[in-house]
Design a protein around this motif. Structure first.
Motif, PDB file in Angstrom:
ATOM      1  N   TYR A 319      15.781  31.968  51.975  1.00 41.54           N
ATOM      2  CA  TYR A 319      14.912  33.153  52.017  1.00 41.54           C
ATOM      3  C   TYR A 319      13.514  32.788  51.556  1.00 41.54           C
ATOM      4  O   TYR A 319      12.504  33.206  52.156  1.00 41.54           O
ATOM      5  N   LEU A 320      13.419  31.967  50.501  1.00 43.56           N
ATOM      6  CA  LEU A 320      12.121  31.580  49.960  1.00 43.56           C
ATOM      7  C   LEU A 320      11.335  30.690  50.913  1.00 43.56           C
ATOM      8  O   LEU A 320      10.095  30.705  50.897  1.00 43.56           O
ATOM      9  N   TYR A 321      12.023  29.901  51.754  1.00 44.43           N
ATOM     10  CA  TYR A 321      11.301  29.112  52.757  1.00 44.43           C
ATOM     11  C   TYR A 321      10.386  30.022  53.575  1.00 44.43           C
ATOM     12  O   TYR A 321       9.245  29.683  53.880  1.00 44.43           O
ATOM     13  N   SER A 322      10.900  31.180  53.958  1.00 44.74           N
ATOM     14  CA  SER A 322      10.142  32.116  54.782  1.00 44.74           C
ATOM     15  C   SER A 322       9.118  32.890  53.957  1.00 44.74           C
ATOM     16  O   SER A 322       7.975  33.065  54.381  1.00 44.74           O
ATOM     17  N   VAL A 323       9.525  33.358  52.777  1.00 46.07           N
ATOM     18  CA  VAL A 323       8.630  34.171  51.945  1.00 46.07           C
ATOM     19  C   VAL A 323       7.373  33.398  51.564  1.00 46.07           C
ATOM     20  O   VAL A 323       6.249  33.888  51.720  1.00 46.07           O
ATOM     21  N   VAL A 324       7.538  32.191  51.067  1.00 49.62           N
ATOM     22  CA  VAL A 324       6.378  31.408  50.637  1.00 49.62           C
ATOM     23  C   VAL A 324       5.478  31.115  51.837  1.00 49.62           C
ATOM     24  O   VAL A 324       4.251  31.202  51.757  1.00 49.62           O
ATOM     25  N   GLY A 325       6.100  30.817  52.980  1.00 47.45           N
ATOM     26  CA  GLY A 325       5.317  30.553  54.190  1.00 47.45           C
ATOM     27  C   GLY A 325       4.578  31.768  54.699  1.00 47.45           C
ATOM     28  O   GLY A 325       3.534  31.647  55.346  1.00 47.45           O
ATOM     29  N   ALA A 326       5.105  32.965  54.420  1.00 49.03           N
ATOM     30  CA  ALA A 326       4.454  34.202  54.854  1.00 49.03           C
ATOM     31  C   ALA A 326       3.401  34.668  53.863  1.00 49.03           C
ATOM     32  O   ALA A 326       2.426  35.316  54.247  1.00 49.03           O
ATOM     33  N   GLU A 327       3.578  34.350  52.589  1.00 53.88           N
ATOM     34  CA  GLU A 327       2.682  34.848  51.549  1.00 53.88           C
ATOM     35  C   GLU A 327       1.421  34.012  51.365  1.00 53.88           C
ATOM     36  O   GLU A 327       0.373  34.547  51.006  1.00 53.88           O
ATOM     37  N   VAL A 328       1.515  32.696  51.588  1.00 49.16           N
ATOM     38  CA  VAL A 328       0.339  31.833  51.402  1.00 49.16           C
ATOM     39  C   VAL A 328       0.250  30.840  52.554  1.00 49.16           C
ATOM     40  O   VAL A 328       1.196  30.669  53.327  1.00 49.16           O
ATOM     41  N   TYR A 329      -0.895  30.172  52.669  1.00 47.93           N
ATOM     42  CA  TYR A 329      -1.117  29.203  53.748  1.00 47.93           C
ATOM     43  C   TYR A 329      -0.406  27.885  53.441  1.00 47.93           C
ATOM     44  O   TYR A 329      -0.521  27.342  52.337  1.00 47.93           O
ATOM     45  N   GLU A 335       0.860  22.035  44.763  1.00 44.94           N
ATOM     46  CA  GLU A 335       1.061  22.721  43.484  1.00 44.94           C
ATOM     47  C   GLU A 335       0.909  24.235  43.632  1.00 44.94           C
ATOM     48  O   GLU A 335       1.604  25.009  42.963  1.00 44.94           O
ATOM     49  N   ALA A 336       0.015  24.678  44.505  1.00 56.62           N
ATOM     50  CA  ALA A 336      -0.143  26.117  44.747  1.00 56.62           C
ATOM     51  C   ALA A 336       1.093  26.672  45.453  1.00 56.62           C
ATOM     52  O   ALA A 336       1.523  27.801  45.183  1.00 56.62           O
ATOM     53  N   LEU A 337       1.684  25.902  46.366  1.00 55.85           N
ATOM     54  CA  LEU A 337       2.910  26.329  47.046  1.00 55.85           C
ATOM     55  C   LEU A 337       4.072  26.420  46.064  1.00 55.85           C
ATOM     56  O   LEU A 337       4.899  27.334  46.143  1.00 55.85           O
ATOM     57  N   ASN A 370       9.323  36.977  57.120  1.00 57.53           N
ATOM     58  CA  ASN A 370       9.245  37.005  58.580  1.00 57.53           C
ATOM     59  C   ASN A 370      10.220  36.066  59.267  1.00 57.53           C
ATOM     60  O   ASN A 370      10.056  35.748  60.445  1.00 57.53           O
ATOM     61  N   GLY A 371      11.233  35.605  58.535  1.00 57.23           N
ATOM     62  CA  GLY A 371      12.234  34.755  59.151  1.00 57.23           C
ATOM     63  C   GLY A 371      11.765  33.331  59.357  1.00 57.23           C
ATOM     64  O   GLY A 371      10.809  32.844  58.737  1.00 57.23           O
ATOM     65  N   ILE A 372      12.426  32.652  60.291  1.00 59.05           N
ATOM     66  CA  ILE A 372      12.209  31.220  60.502  1.00 59.05           C
ATOM     67  C   ILE A 372      10.787  30.915  60.950  1.00 59.05           C
ATOM     68  O   ILE A 372      10.252  29.837  60.666  1.00 59.05           O
ATOM     69  N   SER A 373      10.129  31.862  61.614  1.00 57.74           N
ATOM     70  CA  SER A 373       8.780  31.611  62.136  1.00 57.74           C
ATOM     71  C   SER A 373       7.772  31.308  61.036  1.00 57.74           C
ATOM     72  O   SER A 373       6.733  30.696  61.295  1.00 57.74           O
ATOM     73  N   SER A 374       8.040  31.732  59.803  1.00 58.11           N
ATOM     74  CA  SER A 374       7.111  31.488  58.690  1.00 58.11           C
ATOM     75  C   SER A 374       7.401  30.182  57.963  1.00 58.11           C
ATOM     76  O   SER A 374       6.661  29.817  57.045  1.00 58.11           O
ATOM     77  N   GLU A 375       8.456  29.498  58.348  1.00 57.41           N
ATOM     78  CA  GLU A 375       8.826  28.279  57.638  1.00 57.41           C
ATOM     79  C   GLU A 375       7.929  27.106  58.034  1.00 57.41           C
ATOM     80  O   GLU A 375       7.378  27.062  59.129  1.00 57.41           O
ATOM     81  N   SER A 380       8.764  24.273  52.595  1.00 52.47           N
ATOM     82  CA  SER A 380      10.170  24.045  52.234  1.00 52.47           C
ATOM     83  C   SER A 380      10.294  22.976  51.151  1.00 52.47           C
ATOM     84  O   SER A 380      11.124  23.086  50.244  1.00 52.47           O
ATOM     85  N   SER A 381       9.444  21.958  51.217  1.00 50.08           N
ATOM     86  CA  SER A 381       9.471  20.903  50.193  1.00 50.08           C
ATOM     87  C   SER A 381       9.088  21.464  48.827  1.00 50.08           C
ATOM     88  O   SER A 381       9.667  21.087  47.804  1.00 50.08           O
ATOM     89  N   ALA A 382       8.121  22.388  48.818  1.00 55.11           N
ATOM     90  CA  ALA A 382       7.708  23.002  47.556  1.00 55.11           C
ATOM     91  C   ALA A 382       8.816  23.864  46.976  1.00 55.11           C
ATOM     92  O   ALA A 382       9.041  23.887  45.753  1.00 55.11           O
ATOM     93  N   VAL A 383       9.534  24.581  47.843  1.00 57.66           N
ATOM     94  CA  VAL A 383      10.668  25.390  47.381  1.00 57.66           C
ATOM     95  C   VAL A 383      11.755  24.483  46.827  1.00 57.66           C
ATOM     96  O   VAL A 383      12.307  24.727  45.742  1.00 57.66           O
ATOM     97  N   ASP A 384      12.074  23.422  47.568  1.00 51.82           N
ATOM     98  CA  ASP A 384      13.120  22.489  47.131  1.00 51.82           C
ATOM     99  C   ASP A 384      12.749  21.809  45.815  1.00 51.82           C
ATOM    100  O   ASP A 384      13.601  21.585  44.949  1.00 51.82           O
TER     101      ASP A 384
END
Length: 693
Positions: A319-329, A335-337, A370-375, A380-384
């Motif tokens: 879920y966070l893969y998509s959220v972080v990708g949708a919330e910031v560039y 470090e910001a990610l 926004n689902g997979i389109s925001s990944e 994903s590396s920042a989330v991991d």
């Protein structure tokens, strides 16, 4: 009325479905398991939760190109690739029934543009292919009755004498069967006798089976009459009211294409607490009604408060893969990610069961999802890299709220929620200025007509001539160049003027393009502000506004009190001023009345002036010159602006969002300066620790 038409291919699919549903452990579909991917989170996409959240749809279309499956009562069965549709049983309008697909499709097209959304099914009766068109569903029989009139008027040319009627979910059960084939045989007997009947997959109880439901009565009286008719015409039948029995009414959808019949399985979900889980695969599940987006995890379809509800059940980290990708560039520093990942994880976990059937929703009411389109691989590396890390204070995960840009200073809770300081307080957020990097400069210009506006730098050519006051002059480089009301291209806002090369304008100022850090909004008329203020203040709104000013500010400078005509416009929370004043980006703003200005006299007293008419300029020789079309006033720091004859209001502000907690642009700015994600988080969330759960 009738039995669903099925091609041989689809008939074989249903028979496989029937066998699998009645064989526990057969055709198991791999679901995303919590023990393999971490804890799961429930994300509501569609649901009617009253004042908490309301986003509804009459139809849910799910699609998968890979393996996926339907789970009923703990048993899984593979679904064919393609689309599956769901709707809620209830009050509808049966518009027409015809053997001509083009007639039904034409009526459906007419209704698609209205509030009465069409559903087109294909059925069979006495060997003929028929198409049944419905609209709805509707919350009550009365609402459905009102829709009849609208529908009849809209589709009149296609009805050929048929009269739309209200139908409902009052039905009779005609026995239970061990297979779909047996249910269909019983259904066929009723169809032959002229009664509407459906095969239904039962959802009640631990075991699964099929039943046949008869009728679509809107009232108990209609159902009683129907029962008598069936018992008179069909011998040896045993009928009982369906009541709140949960089931999936099996139909075949013909409305996927309005050009040619294109069928798909369609399930009408009926009964109290009815619920179905659809397991996804690695390819994800597309939700057509959610902007064709594709999501990881599984989908739960149910009925809540009479409406369809759709919940995405997905592993938290995915879920966070998509959220972080949708919330910031994704181009931002790693470090910001990471900052966003930890904040988003903390926020999501702190929500608990806020939305009853879900932990969060997929909009910015919770977090953008926004689902997979925001990944993105970098996201994903920042989330991991921060997997499991959350922000805690006093042993509890905090509600790590964040906004896009704090405008250089984050908000104090008293400026947003009327609360006290602690985890959240106002801190420096100088990194917010990074939002302006690379943006165009705009020229604030005054035309000879007295109208002022903004032109982007790439359309302006500065001249060597200046006004007597030393202000530069300019012209434009292209025909019909737009002069905008604010320094921003707004496709839905008309330009204030268009000018051509050779037309000279006076340059009053050069400003940055409106952005997340610094912005301009307006001009708003008195009437516009009176309208937008209605219902958003706890005090009376004046019928006309001549003066508007910020009279009280909080620790960060955000507006705590705004007065109109000298009277406070009180609101429940300071942040409410954003919506109350026409949808402003933040409450860190100043207000400029375009028809007034203040003069500092030789005696040190300030005098307010209104309007450009009657104003005059006193020269060094003592000669007084009256203004004509507009008056330009200049401040001590040589900032000029035009004074209009009528009073409108411009808002000049900083920041985007409530400003509380993390500033996303501020985090980006700090990361650019070399701070790591933990230092950034501790700067924005005071007295907090970063803990790996």
């Amino acid at each position: 009325m009738g039995k669903a038409i099925r091609t041989k291919k689809w008939s074989r699919r249903l028979k496989v479905l029937a066998a699998a549903l009645l064989t526990v452990g057969c055709l198991q579909v791999p679901a995303y398991a919590a023990n393999e991917n971490g804890s799961l989170i429930r994300v509501a996409m569609f649901a009617n939760l009253g004042s908490t959240y309301k986003s509804t749809t009459p139809l849910i279309t799910l699609e998968s190109s890979g393996s996926w499956g339907l789970e009923v009562g703990g048993t899984n069965v593979t679904l064919p690739s393609g689309q599956v549709r769901f709707s809620a049983d209830g009050f509808r309008v049966k518009v027409l029934e015809t053997a001509d697909f083009k007639t039904a499709a034409a009526a459906a097209k007419l209704l698609q543009a209205t509030a009465d959304k069409p559903l087109l099914y294909t059925v069979s009766f006495n060997g003929k292919t028929l198409y049944q068109l419905y609209t709805g569903n509707y919350g009550t029989a009365a609402l459905a009755g009102q829709a009849v009139t609208r529908v009849q008027k809209t589709a009149a040319a296609q009805l050929a004498g048929q009269v739309p009627i209200v139908v409902g979910s009052e039905r009779l059960a005609a026995g239970t069967y061990g297979s779909l084939q047996e249910a269909e045989a019983a259904q066929a007997n009723l169809l032959t006798a002229g009664f509407t009947a459906y095969s239904v997959l039962q959802l009640n109880g631990s075991g699964q089976g099929y039943t046949v439901w008869v009728g679509e009565a809107a009232t108990a009286a209609e159902l009683s009459t129907l029962k008598q008719l069936i018992e008179e015409k069909v011998t040896g039948i045993s009928l009982s009211p369906v009541d709140d029995s949960a089931g999936l009414i099996i139909r075949e959808d013909a409305g996927l294409s309005m050009d040619t019949p294109k069928t798909a399985p369609h399930y009408m979900i009926a009964g109290k607490d009815a619920k179905v889980m659809i397991h996804g695969s690695g390819n994800g599940i597309k939700v057509v009604e959610r902007s064709q987006r594709t999501y990881r995890g599984d989908m739960e379809v149910s009925i809540v408060n009479g409406d369809l509800a759709l919940v995405n059940v997905v592993p938290l980290e995915q879920y966070l893969y998509s959220v972080v990708g949708a919330e910031v560039y994704s181009s931002w520093p790693a470090e910001a990610l990471k900052v966003q990942a930890v904040a988003a994880r903390s926020y999501a976990l702190q929500q608990g069961e806020r939305f009853k059937i879900a932990n969060v929703v997929d909009t910015t009411l919770s977090q953008a999802y926004n689902g997979i389109s925001s990944e993105n691989d970098k996201v994903s590396s920042a989330v991991d890299a921060t997997a499991g890390e959350v922000i805690k204070s006093n042993g509890k995960i905090i509600e790590a709220v964040f906004s896009s840009n704090a405008g250089g200073q984050t908000a104090h809770p008293s400026e947003v929620w009327n609360g006290g300081a602690g985890i959240f307080t106002n801190v420096d957020s100088r990194g917010d200025m990074s939002a302006q990097a690379g943006l165009h400069t705009w020229y604030h210009v005054l035309m000879s007509s007295g109208v002022s506006g903004y032109i982007r730098e790439d359309n302006v050519k500065e001249l060597t001539t200046k006004t007597a006051a030393g202000l530069s002059k300019a012209t434009v480089t292209a025909q019909n160049t737009n002069v905008r009301p604010i320094p921003l291209i707004q496709s839905n806002v008309e330009p204030v003027a268009k000018i051509n090369p050779g037309t000279e304008v006076v340059v009053m100022a050069k400003v940055a393009q409106s952005n997340d850090y610094a912005w301009v909004r307006g001009p708003f008329t008195s009437a516009q502000l009176v309208k937008t203020l209605q219902g958003k203040t706890t005090s009376a709104v004046p019928s006309s506004i001549s003066t508007l000013e910020v009279t009280k500010r909080g620790p960060s400078g955000r507006a705590l009190e705004v007065t109109a005509n000298g009277q406070p416009l009180t609101v429940k929370y300071g942040d409410t001023y954003r919506s109350a004043l026409g949808g402003l980006p933040s409450t860190l703003f100043d207000i400029a009345g375009t028809g007034s200005y203040t003069v500092l006299g030789a005696d040190g007293k300030k005098v307010s002036k209104t309007g450009s008419q009657g104003a005059s300029v006193l020269s060094a020789s003592g000669q007084s010159t009256s203004s004509s079309n507009a008056l330009v006033v200049m401040s001590g720091d040589r900032q000029a602006r035009a004074v209009t004859q009528g009073q409108n209001f411009m808002f000049l502000g900083q920041g985007n969002g409530h400003g509380l907690g993390l500033s996303q642009w501020g985090a980006k700015g700090m990361a650019d300066e070399g701070y790591d994600y933990q230092a950034i988080l501790k700067h924005y969330y005071q007295n907090a620790t970063i803990v790996k759960e």
